[in-house]
Scaffold this motif. Sequence first.
Motif, PDB file in Angstrom:
ATOM      1  N   GLU A   4       0.897  -1.029   0.053  1.00 60.25           N
ATOM      2  CA  GLU A   4       0.081  -0.033  -0.106  1.00 60.25           C
ATOM      3  C   GLU A   4       0.933   1.241   0.206  1.00 60.25           C
ATOM      4  O   GLU A   4       0.318   2.235  -0.577  1.00 60.25           O
ATOM      5  N   ALA A   5       2.069   1.236   0.792  1.00 62.39           N
ATOM      6  CA  ALA A   5       2.738   2.327   0.752  1.00 62.39           C
ATOM      7  C   ALA A   5       3.239   2.774  -0.708  1.00 62.39           C
ATOM      8  O   ALA A   5       3.716   3.873  -0.897  1.00 62.39           O
ATOM      9  N   GLN A   6       3.479   1.735  -1.524  1.00 65.15           N
ATOM     10  CA  GLN A   6       4.074   2.009  -2.894  1.00 65.15           C
ATOM     11  C   GLN A   6       2.728   2.976  -3.924  1.00 65.15           C
ATOM     12  O   GLN A   6       3.487   3.485  -4.741  1.00 65.15           O
ATOM     13  N   SER A   7       1.855   2.782  -3.312  1.00 65.70           N
ATOM     14  CA  SER A   7       0.718   3.835  -3.952  1.00 65.70           C
ATOM     15  C   SER A   7       0.159   4.965  -3.085  1.00 65.70           C
ATOM     16  O   SER A   7      -0.857   5.561  -3.128  1.00 65.70           O
ATOM     17  N   SER A   8       1.131   5.343  -2.120  1.00 69.13           N
ATOM     18  CA  SER A   8       0.744   6.395  -1.209  1.00 69.13           C
ATOM     19  C   SER A   8       0.649   7.673  -1.878  1.00 69.13           C
ATOM     20  O   SER A   8       1.214   7.975  -3.012  1.00 69.13           O
ATOM     21  N   ARG A  61       4.826  11.796   0.825  1.00 66.85           N
ATOM     22  CA  ARG A  61       5.868  11.268   1.658  1.00 66.85           C
ATOM     23  C   ARG A  61       5.368  10.626   2.999  1.00 66.85           C
ATOM     24  O   ARG A  61       5.991   9.692   3.458  1.00 66.85           O
ATOM     25  N   LYS A  62       4.856  11.764   3.279  1.00 65.21           N
ATOM     26  CA  LYS A  62       4.113  11.335   4.892  1.00 65.21           C
ATOM     27  C   LYS A  62       3.276  10.091   4.886  1.00 65.21           C
ATOM     28  O   LYS A  62       3.534   9.371   5.735  1.00 65.21           O
ATOM     29  N   SER A 102      13.913   5.624   8.082  1.00 71.11           N
ATOM     30  CA  SER A 102      14.990   6.607   8.366  1.00 71.11           C
ATOM     31  C   SER A 102      15.315   7.522   7.274  1.00 71.11           C
ATOM     32  O   SER A 102      15.334   8.886   7.324  1.00 71.11           O
ATOM     33  N   THR A 103      15.528   6.969   5.962  1.00 73.36           N
ATOM     34  CA  THR A 103      15.981   7.781   4.739  1.00 73.36           C
ATOM     35  C   THR A 103      14.748   8.616   4.450  1.00 73.36           C
ATOM     36  O   THR A 103      14.836   9.863   4.017  1.00 73.36           O
ATOM     37  N   ASN A 104      13.492   8.210   4.495  1.00 70.92           N
ATOM     38  CA  ASN A 104      12.225   8.786   4.128  1.00 70.92           C
ATOM     39  C   ASN A 104      12.230  10.124   4.975  1.00 70.92           C
ATOM     40  O   ASN A 104      11.878  11.389   4.469  1.00 70.92           O
ATOM     41  N   LYS A 105      12.201   9.797   6.208  1.00 70.33           N
ATOM     42  CA  LYS A 105      12.333  11.086   7.524  1.00 70.33           C
ATOM     43  C   LYS A 105      13.323  12.111   6.951  1.00 70.33           C
ATOM     44  O   LYS A 105      12.937  13.292   7.243  1.00 70.33           O
ATOM     45  N   SER A 106      14.686  11.686   6.841  1.00 75.03           N
ATOM     46  CA  SER A 106      15.539  12.710   6.460  1.00 75.03           C
ATOM     47  C   SER A 106      15.351  13.595   5.304  1.00 75.03           C
ATOM     48  O   SER A 106      16.022  14.777   4.993  1.00 75.03           O
ATOM     49  N   ARG A 107      14.821  13.123   4.453  1.00 73.86           N
ATOM     50  CA  ARG A 107      14.494  13.475   3.099  1.00 73.86           C
ATOM     51  C   ARG A 107      13.058  14.436   3.182  1.00 73.86           C
ATOM     52  O   ARG A 107      12.961  15.319   2.294  1.00 73.86           O
ATOM     53  N   GLY A 108      12.243  14.272   4.144  1.00 78.72           N
ATOM     54  CA  GLY A 108      11.198  14.861   4.402  1.00 78.72           C
ATOM     55  C   GLY A 108      10.953  16.243   4.538  1.00 78.72           C
ATOM     56  O   GLY A 108      10.275  17.162   4.327  1.00 78.72           O
ATOM     57  N   LYS A 115       2.462   4.433   6.334  1.00 81.75           N
ATOM     58  CA  LYS A 115       2.200   2.850   6.129  1.00 81.75           C
ATOM     59  C   LYS A 115       3.457   2.108   6.352  1.00 81.75           C
ATOM     60  O   LYS A 115       3.315   0.996   6.911  1.00 81.75           O
ATOM     61  N   LEU A 116       4.790   2.572   6.211  1.00 88.28           N
ATOM     62  CA  LEU A 116       5.924   1.617   6.360  1.00 88.28           C
ATOM     63  C   LEU A 116       6.066   1.668   8.132  1.00 88.28           C
ATOM     64  O   LEU A 116       6.376   0.585   8.493  1.00 88.28           O
ATOM     65  N   LYS A 117       5.692   2.596   8.844  1.00 83.15           N
ATOM     66  CA  LYS A 117       5.665   2.462  10.019  1.00 83.15           C
ATOM     67  C   LYS A 117       4.664   1.498  10.587  1.00 83.15           C
ATOM     68  O   LYS A 117       4.981   0.572  11.816  1.00 83.15           O
ATOM     69  N   ILE A 118       3.492   1.472  10.093  1.00 85.89           N
ATOM     70  CA  ILE A 118       2.570   0.388  10.610  1.00 85.89           C
ATOM     71  C   ILE A 118       3.184  -0.888  10.179  1.00 85.89           C
ATOM     72  O   ILE A 118       3.129  -2.159  10.989  1.00 85.89           O
TER      73      ILE A 118
END
Length: 100
Positions: A34-38, A41-42, A94-100, A47-50
């Motif tokens: 599901e995250a792949q169709s988010s 970025r948030k 972690s990567t997603n958060k740092s790019r956010g 979804k990845l945290k879930i």
Amino acid sequence: MIIDYSEQLKVHKHYEIASQLIRSGTSIGANIWEAQSSESRKDFGHKLKIADKEAKEVEYWLLLCKSSEHIKNYDEELDGKLLSIQKLLSRIISTNKSRG
């Protein structure tokens, strides 16, 4: 692997643990899918945290299986696969958060 292991648990009449394990184990993949169709970025990170939380739940159920005197033939390979998934999710989050 989680489906196969859950089926083995059912064969040995460990229905409740099998049910919990199959739900949390398949939820990891469903949330990643599901995250792949988010939509953002948030949303992707959420979804990845879930998925990561579900992986922690799988870890718990596997620990119970491994520790139980009533459950035989525990597959140690499950631990390694789960750890790999957890590490990968952690890096992506972690990567997603740092790019956010």
